[in-house]
Design an enzyme around this catalytic site. Structure first.
Site, PDB file in Angstrom:
ATOM      1  N   LYS A  60      32.784   3.478  26.839  1.00 43.23           N
ATOM      2  CA  LYS A  60      33.381   2.146  26.237  1.00 43.23           C
ATOM      3  C   LYS A  60      33.522   2.099  25.257  1.00 43.23           C
ATOM      4  O   LYS A  60      32.357   1.720  24.290  1.00 43.23           O
ATOM      5  CB  LYS A  60      32.834   1.030  27.133  1.00 43.23           C
ATOM      6  CG  LYS A  60      32.767   1.050  28.425  1.00 43.23           C
ATOM      7  CD  LYS A  60      31.795  -0.282  29.090  1.00 43.23           C
ATOM      8  CE  LYS A  60      32.173  -0.150  30.766  1.00 43.23           C
ATOM      9  NZ  LYS A  60      31.396  -1.315  31.116  1.00 43.23           N
ATOM     10  N   LYS A  75      32.452  -3.954  42.052  1.00 44.63           N
ATOM     11  CA  LYS A  75      30.895  -4.424  41.696  1.00 44.63           C
ATOM     12  C   LYS A  75      30.248  -4.890  42.568  1.00 44.63           C
ATOM     13  O   LYS A  75      30.663  -5.621  43.482  1.00 44.63           O
ATOM     14  CB  LYS A  75      31.370  -5.676  40.282  1.00 44.63           C
ATOM     15  CG  LYS A  75      31.993  -4.822  39.095  1.00 44.63           C
ATOM     16  CD  LYS A  75      32.099  -6.052  38.141  1.00 44.63           C
ATOM     17  CE  LYS A  75      32.517  -5.794  36.736  1.00 44.63           C
ATOM     18  NZ  LYS A  75      31.836  -4.590  35.933  1.00 44.63           N
ATOM     19  N   ASP A  87      29.899  -0.384  41.212  1.00 44.31           N
ATOM     20  CA  ASP A  87      29.133  -0.453  39.686  1.00 44.31           C
ATOM     21  C   ASP A  87      28.136  -1.617  39.972  1.00 44.31           C
ATOM     22  O   ASP A  87      28.456  -2.619  40.466  1.00 44.31           O
ATOM     23  CB  ASP A  87      30.215  -0.970  38.766  1.00 44.31           C
ATOM     24  CG  ASP A  87      29.655  -1.135  37.354  1.00 44.31           C
ATOM     25  OD1 ASP A  87      28.423  -1.010  37.371  1.00 44.31           O
ATOM     26  OD2 ASP A  87      30.304  -1.774  36.632  1.00 44.31           O
ATOM     27  N   GLU A 109      27.994   3.319  39.308  1.00 47.42           N
ATOM     28  CA  GLU A 109      27.519   3.107  37.946  1.00 47.42           C
ATOM     29  C   GLU A 109      26.294   2.515  37.932  1.00 47.42           C
ATOM     30  O   GLU A 109      26.039   1.427  38.530  1.00 47.42           O
ATOM     31  CB  GLU A 109      28.591   2.667  37.323  1.00 47.42           C
ATOM     32  CG  GLU A 109      29.998   3.050  37.245  1.00 47.42           C
ATOM     33  CD  GLU A 109      31.009   2.159  36.455  1.00 47.42           C
ATOM     34  OE1 GLU A 109      31.006   1.701  35.586  1.00 47.42           O
ATOM     35  OE2 GLU A 109      32.185   2.784  36.792  1.00 47.42           O
TER      36      GLU A 109
END
Length: 360
Positions: free
Chosen positions: A273, A168, A198, A224
């Site tokens: 998701k 992240k 991400d 992402e």
């Protein structure tokens, strides 16, 4: 289940506690509320199917202050329904009964009913995963934090045998994030370790492309959601000009016209998701549209407990997911349900010798 039958529904709430402060570009998470949905027939209450509704704060369509009241009223309403026998009819019924705007509730109900239909053994879908015959490759997730904290996570994931790392980014200094990627690349080539990042929408429209060019130097698999969701024109331009593949994540939330979004933006990948998208049927529809356009996909959990993670893992199994999925969040909590889900050498597997802890 009989050809047509009624099911009773109840729910339990648990506040899961993170083992550490889980940092994202949208803030730090310390706890997570989940709602376990219990499905059973009154005449055989000992056989129970479990599902999970777990909206993400500031992200899910059904993250709302009256969520628990809405869940109660929804369960009361559908307790009056007579359910069809086969899986597809059950899922179609739910899609008609539970509004699109309540995606986590729909997913939790899908899971609970399918689990009940299969005898209350935590078998939802899939082929070999639930029987312990197949493991699913996953990425090792590196949470945001100070540079040293992130470096410790990277070292730990590499020592644990992960060959796909997802980091992240977007919360600390960008150069420090590049330094962390450099640390991995100095030791492992792209053929040895797959790297994903991400951004959770952290980049601005003006600096996104320049940052993508910097990131591309480290042979990344993908990034992402580089910019915030809803900026379709800018995202399309990025997907056209990017030196590394872009995967849409938050961009999919709340979108009914799936083909329209994919045609408008033309991303290289999408992230699925089920809790945020509305469950099994919605996820399968996204995949169908993506594959028609040669768009890659993979599935990730969204900080569910092991109840939700189990269902998503079985869905990934049923869909023959081959590249690493984002299913490594089960170890994040101090008080998750003890379950047969285990992570070894960068794979999640179902250990049939371990008995589930019962929700309470």
């Amino acid at each position: 289940m009989s050809e047509s039958s009624k099911i009773s529904f109840e729910y339990l709430k648990r506040t899961l506690v993170f083992k550490f402060d889980a940092g994202t570009s949208r803030g730090v998470l310390k706890t997570k509320n989940v709602f376990w949905i219990k499905a059973f027939h009154v005449n055989t209450p000992q056989v129970v199917g479990w599902g999970e509704a777990a909206p993400l704060v500031n992200l899910s369509l059904d993250d709302r202050p009256d969520f628990e009241e809405v869940l109660q009223s929804t369960l009361k309403q559908i307790s009056q329904v007579s359910w069809k026998k086969d899986d597809l009819s059950i899922l179609d019924q739910l899609a008609n009964l539970v509004p699109f705007e309540l995606p986590s509730i729909r997913f939790g109900l899908e899971t609970a009913i399918l689990d009940l239909k299969n005898g209350g053994k935590k078998k939802i879908l899939g082929k070999d995963f639930h029987e312990g015959k197949k493991a699913i490759p996953i990425n090792g997730l590196i949470w945001m934090g100070k540079k040293d904290f992130m470096l410790d996570q990277i070292k730990e994931k590499l020592e644990q045998g992960f060959d796909c790392i997802k980091m992240k980014i977007g919360a600390i200094d960008f150069q420090q994030e590049l330094d962390l990627l450099s640390y991995i690349r100095e030791r492992f080539s792209k053929d040895q370790i797959t790297l994903r990042v991400d951004a959770n929408g952290a980049f601005s429209a003006t600096d996104a492309l320049s940052k993508l060019k910097e990131l591309a130097k480290y042979d990344l698999h993908s990034i992402e959601q580089p910019i915030s969701a809803g900026n379709w024109d800018i995202m399309k331009q990025l997907c056209e000009a990017t030196p590394l593949p872009i995967a849409l994540d938050e961009e999919l939330i709340g979108v009914k016209n799936k083909a329209g979004l994919l045609d408008a933006i033309q991303p290289q990948h999408i992230i699925l998701k089920p809790t945020l998208l509305g469950g099994i049927l919605e996820t399968k529809e996204w995949i169908s549209h993506a594959e028609d356009r040669n768009i890659g996909w993979w599935m990730t959990s969204a900080l569910e407990s092991n109840i939700g993670l189990n269902a998503i893992s079985q869905l990934a199994d049923e869909l023959d997911a081959s590249i690493p999925q984002g299913l490594g969040t089960g170890k994040l909590y101090e008080n998750n349900l003890h379950s047969p889900l285990e992570i070894e050498q960068g794979q999640i597997r179902y250990n049939t010798k371990i008995i589930w802890e019962q929700p309470s």
